[in-house]
Design a protein around this motif. Structure first.
Motif, mmCIF file in Angstrom:
data_model
loop_
_atom_site.group_PDB
_atom_site.id
_atom_site.type_symbol
_atom_site.label_atom_id
_atom_site.label_comp_id
_atom_site.label_asym_id
_atom_site.label_seq_id
_atom_site.Cartn_x
_atom_site.Cartn_y
_atom_site.Cartn_z
ATOM 1 N N SER A 26 -16.425 -0.189 -23.926
ATOM 2 C CA SER A 26 -15.333 -0.974 -23.343
ATOM 3 C C SER A 26 -14.913 -0.407 -22.002
ATOM 4 C CB SER A 26 -14.138 -1.005 -24.302
ATOM 5 O OG SER A 26 -14.488 -1.610 -25.526
ATOM 6 N N LEU A 27 -14.797 0.912 -21.936
ATOM 7 C CA LEU A 27 -14.430 1.561 -20.675
ATOM 8 C C LEU A 27 -15.460 1.267 -19.590
ATOM 9 C CD1 LEU A 27 -12.641 3.564 -19.093
ATOM 10 C CD2 LEU A 27 -14.028 5.413 -20.061
ATOM 11 N N MET A 28 -16.731 1.400 -19.926
ATOM 12 C CA MET A 28 -17.789 1.173 -18.945
ATOM 13 C C MET A 28 -17.885 -0.297 -18.528
ATOM 14 S SD MET A 28 -20.723 3.701 -20.517
ATOM 15 C CE MET A 28 -21.888 3.411 -19.186
ATOM 16 N N VAL A 29 -17.707 -1.198 -19.495
ATOM 17 C CA VAL A 29 -17.751 -2.626 -19.183
ATOM 18 C C VAL A 29 -16.590 -3.003 -18.268
ATOM 19 C CG1 VAL A 29 -17.438 -4.934 -20.183
ATOM 20 C CG2 VAL A 29 -19.038 -3.328 -21.228
ATOM 21 N N GLY A 30 -15.407 -2.441 -18.553
ATOM 22 C CA GLY A 30 -14.253 -2.717 -17.700
ATOM 23 C C GLY A 30 -14.448 -2.216 -16.286
ATOM 24 N N VAL A 31 -14.998 -1.011 -16.161
ATOM 25 C CA VAL A 31 -15.253 -0.451 -14.831
ATOM 26 C C VAL A 31 -16.337 -1.258 -14.122
ATOM 27 C CG1 VAL A 31 -16.106 1.576 -13.583
ATOM 28 C CG2 VAL A 31 -14.487 1.863 -15.465
ATOM 29 N N ALA A 32 -17.392 -1.634 -14.850
ATOM 30 C CA ALA A 32 -18.478 -2.421 -14.241
ATOM 31 C C ALA A 32 -17.978 -3.787 -13.785
ATOM 32 C CB ALA A 32 -19.619 -2.582 -15.242
ATOM 33 N N ALA A 33 -17.068 -4.391 -14.564
ATOM 34 C CA ALA A 33 -16.549 -5.711 -14.212
ATOM 35 C C ALA A 33 -15.716 -5.689 -12.942
ATOM 36 C CB ALA A 33 -15.720 -6.265 -15.371
ATOM 37 N N SER A 34 -15.226 -4.519 -12.561
ATOM 38 C CA SER A 34 -14.431 -4.419 -11.333
ATOM 39 C C SER A 34 -15.309 -4.480 -10.087
ATOM 40 C CB SER A 34 -13.620 -3.121 -11.337
ATOM 41 O OG SER A 34 -14.478 -1.991 -11.190
ATOM 42 N N GLY A 35 -16.632 -4.398 -10.271
ATOM 43 C CA GLY A 35 -17.549 -4.491 -9.145
ATOM 44 C C GLY A 35 -17.910 -3.170 -8.509
ATOM 45 N N THR A 36 -17.612 -2.065 -9.179
ATOM 46 C CA THR A 36 -17.897 -0.745 -8.623
ATOM 47 C C THR A 36 -19.373 -0.405 -8.794
ATOM 48 O OG1 THR A 36 -17.139 1.566 -8.587
ATOM 49 C CG2 THR A 36 -17.421 0.530 -10.738
ATOM 50 N N SER A 37 -19.775 0.748 -8.295
ATOM 51 C CA SER A 37 -21.180 1.158 -8.342
ATOM 52 C C SER A 37 -21.574 1.644 -9.734
ATOM 53 C CB SER A 37 -21.435 2.277 -7.332
ATOM 54 O OG SER A 37 -20.723 3.445 -7.705
ATOM 55 N N LEU A 38 -22.893 1.683 -9.965
ATOM 56 C CA LEU A 38 -23.409 2.169 -11.246
ATOM 57 C C LEU A 38 -23.034 3.630 -11.454
ATOM 58 C CD1 LEU A 38 -25.125 1.805 -13.797
ATOM 59 C CD2 LEU A 38 -27.152 2.373 -12.437
ATOM 60 N N ALA A 39 -23.007 4.411 -10.385
ATOM 61 C CA ALA A 39 -22.643 5.830 -10.498
ATOM 62 C C ALA A 39 -21.239 5.986 -11.064
ATOM 63 C CB ALA A 39 -22.737 6.507 -9.128
ATOM 64 N N ASN A 40 -20.312 5.151 -10.620
ATOM 65 C CA ASN A 40 -18.948 5.209 -11.140
ATOM 66 C C ASN A 40 -18.877 4.740 -12.586
ATOM 67 O OD1 ASN A 40 -17.781 6.215 -8.792
ATOM 68 N ND2 ASN A 40 -17.447 4.164 -7.930
ATOM 69 N N VAL A 41 -19.699 3.767 -12.929
ATOM 70 C CA VAL A 41 -19.749 3.297 -14.318
ATOM 71 C C VAL A 41 -20.230 4.417 -15.232
ATOM 72 C CG1 VAL A 41 -20.843 1.670 -15.913
ATOM 73 C CG2 VAL A 41 -20.112 0.897 -13.650
ATOM 74 N N LEU A 42 -21.289 5.111 -14.821
ATOM 75 C CA LEU A 42 -21.813 6.223 -15.614
ATOM 76 C C LEU A 42 -20.809 7.364 -15.695
ATOM 77 C CD1 LEU A 42 -25.517 6.292 -14.361
ATOM 78 C CD2 LEU A 42 -24.690 5.569 -16.614
ATOM 79 N N LEU A 43 -20.134 7.639 -14.581
ATOM 80 C CA LEU A 43 -19.126 8.700 -14.575
ATOM 81 C C LEU A 43 -18.006 8.390 -15.565
ATOM 82 C CD1 LEU A 43 -17.951 11.297 -13.396
ATOM 83 C CD2 LEU A 43 -16.875 9.910 -11.593
ATOM 84 N N SER A 44 -17.580 7.139 -15.605
ATOM 85 C CA SER A 44 -16.526 6.749 -16.552
ATOM 86 C C SER A 44 -17.012 6.917 -17.995
ATOM 87 C CB SER A 44 -16.093 5.309 -16.301
ATOM 88 O OG SER A 44 -17.120 4.393 -16.654
ATOM 89 N N GLY A 45 -18.296 6.618 -18.227
ATOM 90 C CA GLY A 45 -18.844 6.761 -19.571
ATOM 91 C C GLY A 45 -18.901 8.208 -20.026
#
Length: 222
Positions: A23-42
């Protein structure tokens, strides 16, 4: 029942690991940020969640263990000071379970002669070796299974082609939740359909909500 000590913590940990991290990663990804930020959040969610689960389980199960130990000490003292009263208590328990007074008294006498404290803990307080609290086991199991569950959406994001991380993580995590529901149902002897629906429904709801929030904040930020 012999599996309940670790099964509860394992299912809760793995389910929470998948749902919260995905859920955290999907929410961050939906904001349009980079994959690196999505992985960092995960990864951050994995570490924080595993520690939170371990601490929460240890504290809660330790509280249960403290209560059990207090009951044990109280029961031991009552047996030493008022054995006749404790015999009557046990007799009434067996009478309430269907035995006549004479037989209930005989059973209470024999049970107390064999293991008075064990009989009262089991039949009066409902404390058994199977159900007794084990804080360290619960904490370790929760942290380990949370990490295992949280690793799934992180791996899915790494393997996702192009900009499809949001959808790959969502669908792949739902599949993981369904598999978890089937495994936990089989291990606990519960209906497979009901267990699977529960974890899939709440997982989908969590990811949908965080995706909506991520999209709204992403649009606002843009």
């Amino acid at each position: 029942m012999h599996r309940i000590g670790w099964l509860r913590a394992a299912v809760l940990g793995a389910n929470d690991g998948i749902v919260s991290t995905a859920s955290l990663m999907v929410g961050v990804a939906a904001s349009g940020t980079s994959l690196a930020n999505v992985l960092l959040s995960g990864v951050a969610g994995l570490v924080a969640g595993a520690m939170s689960m371990a601490a929460g389980e240890y504290v809660s199960v330790s509280s249960q263990s403290d209560t059990e130990q207090a009951d044990l000490a109280k029961e031991r003292k009552e047996l030493e000071e008022h054995p006749e009263h404790e015999h009557q208590e046990l007799t009434h328990i067996y009478m309430n379970r269907g035995l006549d007074e004479n037989l209930a008294s005989q059973v209470a006498t024999q049970m107390m002669a064999h293991d008075a404290l064990g009989a009262h803990l089991r039949d009066e307080l409902g404390i058994t070796d199977v159900a007794s609290a084990q804080p360290v086991q619960a904490a370790f199991t929760s942290a380990l299974t949370f990490s295992a569950g949280a690793f799934l959406p992180i791996l899915l994001a790494i393997l996702a082609p192009g900009n499809s991380a949001q959808w790959v993580v969502s669908v792949g995590s739902l599949v993981g939740l369904i598999v978890l529901g089937v495994l936990s149902a089989n291990a606990g002897g519960a209906p497979v359909g009901r267990s699977t629906f529960r974890v899939a429904f709440w997982g989908a709801a969590a990811m949908a909500l965080t995706a909506l929030i991520g999209h709204l904040f992403g649009v606002a930020g843009a």
